[in-house]
Write a protein that holds these residues in place. Sequence first.
Motif, short mmCIF file in Angstrom:
data_model
loop_
_atom_site.label_atom_id
_atom_site.label_comp_id
_atom_site.label_asym_id
_atom_site.label_seq_id
_atom_site.Cartn_x
_atom_site.Cartn_y
_atom_site.Cartn_z
N SER A 268 -3.63 3.35 -4.86
CA SER A 268 -2.98 2.14 -5.28
C SER A 268 -1.58 2.74 -6.03
O SER A 268 -1.34 3.69 -6.06
CB SER A 268 -3.84 1.32 -6.39
OG SER A 268 -3.38 0.11 -6.62
N GLY A 269 -0.80 1.71 -6.23
CA GLY A 269 0.45 1.60 -6.95
C GLY A 269 1.10 0.93 -7.86
O GLY A 269 0.67 -0.25 -7.71
N GLN B 92 4.86 -0.71 -9.57
CA GLN B 92 6.19 -0.72 -9.43
C GLN B 92 6.96 -0.35 -10.81
O GLN B 92 6.34 -1.08 -11.83
CB GLN B 92 7.01 -2.06 -8.72
CG GLN B 92 6.74 -2.54 -7.42
CD GLN B 92 7.54 -3.58 -7.16
OE1 GLN B 92 8.86 -3.24 -6.97
NE2 GLN B 92 6.91 -4.54 -6.80
N ALA C 270 5.67 3.03 -7.39
CA ALA C 270 6.56 2.65 -6.07
C ALA C 270 7.92 2.45 -6.28
O ALA C 270 8.32 1.32 -6.34
CB ALA C 270 5.54 1.18 -6.00
N HIS D 236 9.54 0.64 -3.31
CA HIS D 236 9.55 -0.79 -3.37
C HIS D 236 10.41 -1.21 -4.47
O HIS D 236 11.02 -2.38 -4.32
CB HIS D 236 7.87 -1.26 -3.88
CG HIS D 236 7.12 -1.15 -2.46
ND1 HIS D 236 6.18 -0.21 -2.28
CD2 HIS D 236 7.11 -2.09 -1.54
CE1 HIS D 236 5.57 -0.31 -1.31
NE2 HIS D 236 6.12 -1.65 -0.61
N TYR E 51 9.11 -5.33 2.66
CA TYR E 51 8.17 -4.79 1.76
C TYR E 51 6.60 -4.55 1.80
O TYR E 51 6.08 -3.33 1.69
CB TYR E 51 8.63 -5.58 0.35
CG TYR E 51 7.63 -5.22 -0.86
CD1 TYR E 51 8.14 -4.90 -2.06
CD2 TYR E 51 6.28 -5.45 -0.96
CE1 TYR E 51 7.63 -4.93 -3.26
CE2 TYR E 51 5.73 -5.36 -2.15
CZ TYR E 51 6.22 -4.99 -3.33
OH TYR E 51 5.73 -4.77 -4.50
N GLN F 258 4.27 -1.04 2.24
CA GLN F 258 2.99 -1.29 1.34
C GLN F 258 1.91 -0.73 2.48
O GLN F 258 0.89 0.00 2.01
CB GLN F 258 2.62 -2.56 0.94
CG GLN F 258 1.29 -2.44 0.04
CD GLN F 258 1.29 -3.66 -0.83
OE1 GLN F 258 2.07 -4.29 -1.00
NE2 GLN F 258 0.19 -3.81 -1.49
N VAL G 160 -8.35 -0.24 -2.35
CA VAL G 160 -7.30 -0.62 -2.61
C VAL G 160 -7.43 -1.41 -3.92
O VAL G 160 -7.52 -2.72 -3.63
CB VAL G 160 -6.06 -1.04 -1.65
CG1 VAL G 160 -4.55 -1.20 -2.36
CG2 VAL G 160 -5.94 -0.15 -0.57
N VAL H 10 -6.49 -3.82 -6.44
CA VAL H 10 -4.81 -4.54 -6.52
C VAL H 10 -5.23 -5.88 -7.16
O VAL H 10 -6.50 -6.22 -7.42
CB VAL H 10 -4.20 -4.81 -5.47
CG1 VAL H 10 -3.34 -3.77 -4.82
CG2 VAL H 10 -5.19 -5.33 -4.21
N GLN I 223 -2.08 -9.68 -4.29
CA GLN I 223 -1.70 -8.69 -3.10
C GLN I 223 -2.88 -8.76 -1.98
O GLN I 223 -2.73 -8.07 -1.07
CB GLN I 223 -2.11 -7.28 -3.84
CG GLN I 223 -0.96 -7.10 -4.72
CD GLN I 223 0.42 -6.97 -4.23
OE1 GLN I 223 0.86 -6.37 -3.07
NE2 GLN I 223 1.41 -7.79 -4.82
N1 TRP Z 1 2.88 -4.52 -3.89
C1 TRP Z 1 2.08 -3.92 -5.11
C2 TRP Z 1 2.14 -4.86 -6.54
O1 TRP Z 1 3.29 -5.50 -6.68
C3 TRP Z 1 2.64 -2.74 -5.46
C4 TRP Z 1 2.08 -1.53 -4.36
C5 TRP Z 1 3.10 -1.11 -3.51
C6 TRP Z 1 0.85 -1.23 -3.96
N2 TRP Z 1 2.47 -0.35 -2.47
C7 TRP Z 1 1.17 -0.33 -2.80
C8 TRP Z 1 -0.35 -1.66 -4.38
C9 TRP Z 1 0.05 0.19 -2.10
C10 TRP Z 1 -1.33 -0.94 -3.76
C11 TRP Z 1 -1.27 -0.27 -2.51
O2 TRP Z 1 1.27 -4.84 -7.24
#
Ligand code: TRP
Length: 338
Positions: free
Chosen positions: A11-12, A14, A45, A48, A131, A135, A147, A149, A153
Amino acid sequence: MTTPRHPRVLSGVQPTGALHLGNYLGALVKFTRLQHEMETFIFVADLHAITQWQDPKLLKSQVREIAAAYLAAGLDPKIATIFPQSAVPEHAELAWVFNCVARLGWLDRMTQFKDKAGKHKERESVGLYTYPVLQAADILIYKATHVPVGEDQKQHLELTRDIAQKFNHDFDVPDFFPQPEAVIEGPGARIMSLRDGTSKMSKSDPSDYSRINLTDDADAILQKVRKARTDPEPLPETLEELKARPEAQNLVGIYAALDGRTSADVLTEFAGVGFGTFKPRLADLAVAKLGPVGEAMRRYMSDPAEIDRILTAGAARAREVAAPTLAEVKSIVGYWAG
Ligand code: TRP
């Protein structure tokens, strides 16, 4: 089900704006728990982030701040792989291939793009539009299976599965990419605004009173909880009775998540109690739980060299997994350099 896979978490977050209680309970605490259950990759991220304008002078320190929050929340770089997305170029390279797998019609349906772009989508970057494809690359470059989130998401995860499936099918490589799942449930799954119990706690809400930031001091936390919107009724005995009272439900949910209990359990303790009594208790709990996290964050931020060392080592480890996947993809696609 296809062949059993090595479970892997990715996971990530931003690096765009301060983290708040919703990020902490919904993401960071969850990552920290999962690192003990599965192999875990957590990144910042920054690719992103630049889909919308970011000041280049601030971006690196924003990356460090998210990394500091990860560490403060208990992510352990000896167990989990923590890294900046831009330090692993394989993400962007795989994203190009996926841009050629995903269909325009799929991206046209993405609600987050519509929400972010608003009325003037022609003025947004092309990056913001693709975007979710990046991801998907973030996730599948590690062949991740889980994942963690937020609810918002879910659609991006469905797209990730569609891309994985179409790639496997078009290139006739069954099971090459897994079908990753969103991990959404958990006590911090839905932390709502302190000003409006029906909208999510958000970095972009113009009112700072709508959220508790991870770096808020005790005074700010007390103020924000005291001013949180509520109703005049005392707390009920059952969850059912909370349903029509979104603000009350949210505060009970926050109490429960911070204390590692269920909302039902919190009601058993506080049924019949009014907010005049409940709010100070919630504020004390929030200060007790978040104070040390904010403090640890500040401690990490005061030693950026240490953060950089952790991120550099994490990126090297991430590349050890990402590079072989990308090499295989290049050969599958038939690249000249594959
Ligand atoms: N889009 C996610 C968010 O705004 C952030 C994200 C980017 C992410 N790449 C990812 C989350 C891959 C999980 C896996 O929260």
